[in-house]
Design an enzyme around this catalytic site. Structure first.
Site, PDB file in Angstrom:
ATOM      1  N   CYS A  78      12.115 -19.445  44.752  1.00 33.10           N
ATOM      2  CA  CYS A  78      12.971 -19.942  45.828  1.00 33.10           C
ATOM      3  C   CYS A  78      13.816 -18.802  46.410  1.00 33.10           C
ATOM      4  CB  CYS A  78      13.804 -21.115  45.323  1.00 33.10           C
ATOM      5  SG  CYS A  78      14.478 -22.130  46.646  1.00 33.10           S
TER       6      CYS A  78
ATOM      7  N   HIS B  26       9.870 -24.742  42.053  1.00 33.11           N
ATOM      8  CA  HIS B  26      10.715 -24.428  40.898  1.00 33.11           C
ATOM      9  C   HIS B  26      10.063 -24.837  39.580  1.00 33.11           C
ATOM     10  CE1 HIS B  26      14.564 -23.440  42.940  1.00 33.11           C
ATOM     11  NE2 HIS B  26      14.087 -24.204  43.903  1.00 33.11           N
TER      12      HIS B  26
ATOM     13  N   GLU C 239      10.856 -23.937  36.676  1.00 31.70           N
ATOM     14  CA  GLU C 239      11.880 -24.087  35.624  1.00 31.70           C
ATOM     15  C   GLU C 239      12.504 -25.478  35.609  1.00 31.70           C
ATOM     16  OE1 GLU C 239      12.326 -22.693  38.477  1.00 31.70           O
ATOM     17  OE2 GLU C 239      14.356 -23.065  39.228  1.00 31.70           O
TER      18      GLU C 239
END
Lengths: 229, 81
Positions: A86, A203, A205
Site C-alpha cells: 500500500c 494487505h 498482513e
C-alpha cells in the site's frame, strides 16, 4: 529470517505487519524508525501501509527522503528482500525502486474491501509458495492505488514476468468490473528487475489468521520463508 | 529569488479530480465546460539570486520531489523579489 518493519510518521499498518511477521510467521521482527540508518542483519525489509507524512504532495513522495531509504536502497542492491504494501508500494515507486506510479482511484473513492487477486507469477519471493493462476482473497484499503506506467514499462513488466498480482473476479478472470481503482491492466502488485523488491496494494498482513477474516495473506508471507525453488 | 512552480498531470493520464470538478461546474447555469484538469501550484523562495542558478536548482527540485516524472509535467516561473 529477520524482519525489519520501517516506521514513518503516519505509518499505520506497522503494528499489523509486526504481528504478522512476529506471531503468525514466528520470525524475529523489529520496528525501525525512519530516521535510522542501519539495516544490517535484517533479511526482509517491510515498508508498511499508512499515510506517511500525511500523503503530502503525493503519496510516498516525502517518505522516500527519509534517512532509512538510502539504506533500503542499499539493502535492495545487495539482493535483500524488500516488500512494500500500500503506502509502502507508493514509497517504492517514488523512490525509483519499482517502476511506474500510483495515483488517485478512478472512482475517486477510498476503497476498503476484499479483493480477488490472481497470482501472475510463482517466480518471486512473495508468491513462490503459490501456483500461477491461483486466486486468493486479500483486502485493499486505499485512495491512491491506481497503478500507471508508460507502455514500454508495462511491456517490460509483462515480458519479464514481473507482474505479481492482478485484480480478478471469483473465477480468476481479469475484467474491468473486477478492477477496483482503474489500475493499468488490473495490476495490483509488481516486482523489481532483480525480483527481490516487491510492491502490492493489497494487505496480506491483514489476513493472517481466521479471527481476522481470512488467512490468504499467509500464503504470501509464508512464501518469503520458503526457499527458492 | 522567488519562483512559482506549476505541476500538471501529463496528457493522457486520467484525472478523476478534474472530472469531479467538471461535473460540478456543469451544474452552473449557462456554462459549458468540456474538460477540467487539476494541477498543483507551489511557491518557492530561494536564497539564490542568480536566475540561471535558481533555475538549475528548481529543475532539480522538480525532478526529485515536486513532480513525479512518471505522470506529471512542470513549469517554472521565476519572479523578482
Amino acid at each position: 529470517m529477520k524482519f525489519a518493519v520501517i516506521e514513518f510518521p503516519g505509518s499505520n499498518c506497522d503494528h499489523d505487519f509486526y504481528h504478522a511477521a512476529k506471531h503468525a510467521l514466528g520470525c524475529e521482527t523489529r520496528f525501525v524508525w525512519h530516521q535510522e540508518r542501519d539495516l544490517s542483519g535484517f533479511d526482509v525489509v517491510i515498508l508498511p501501509g499508512g499515510f506517511s507524512f500525511g500523503d503530502y504532495l503525493r503519496a510516498g513522495a516525502i517518505a522516500r527522503f527519509s534517512p532509512i531509504m538510502a539504506e533500503v536502497a542499499r539493502h535492495a542492491k545487495r539482493g535483500g528482500y524488500v516488500l512494500g504494501v500500500c503506502n509502502g508500494f507508493q514509497i517504492l515507486t517514488e523512490a525509483g525502486l519499482l517502476p511506474g506510479a500510483l495515483t488517485l482511484n478512478h472512482g475517486r473513492k477510498f476503497i476498503c474491501a476484499d479483493m480477488r487477486l490472481r497470482v501472475e507469477t510463482a517466480n518471486s519471493f512473495v508468491t513462490r509458495g503459490l501456483e500461477k493462476g491461483r486466486v486468493i482473497t486479500v483486502p485493499i484499503a486505499h485512495m491512491e492505488g491506481r497503478y500507471i506506467a508508460d507502455e514500454g514499462t508495462l511491456r517490460r513488466l509483462n515480458g519479464d514476468d514481473r507482474v505479481l498480482l492482478r485484480y480478478c473476479d471469483g473465477q480468476g478472470a481479469v475484467t474491468d468490473q473486477a478492477n477496483p481503482n482503474g489500475a493499468a491492466e488490473n495490476i495490483a502488485g509488481i516486482l523489481s528487475e532483480g525480483r527481490n523488491v516487491a510492491g502490492m496494494m493489497p494487505h496480506p498482513e491483514r489476513v493472517v489468521e481466521k479471527a481476522l477474516g481470512g488467512e490468504d495473506g499467509l500464503l504470501i508471507l509464508n512464501s518469503i520463508l520458503s526457499r527458492a525453488a | 529569488m522567488k519562483a512559482h512552480v506549476i505541476v500538471t498531470l501529463k496528457p493522457g493520464i486520467l484525472d478523476p479530480q478534474g472530472e469531479a470538478v467538471r461535473q460540478a461546474l456543469a451544474t452552473l447555469d449557462g456554462v459549458e465546460v468540456e474538460r477540467v484538469r487539476v494541477g498543483k501550484y507551489i511557491e518557492v523562495e530561494l536564497g539564490e539570486a542568480d536566475p540561471s542558478g535558481a533555475m538549475t536548482a528548481l529543475r532539480a527540485m522538480c525532478d526529485k520531489l515536486l513532480a513525479n516524472p512518471v505522470m506529471e509535467d512542470y513549469r517554472i516561473e521565476l519572479v523578482e523579489g
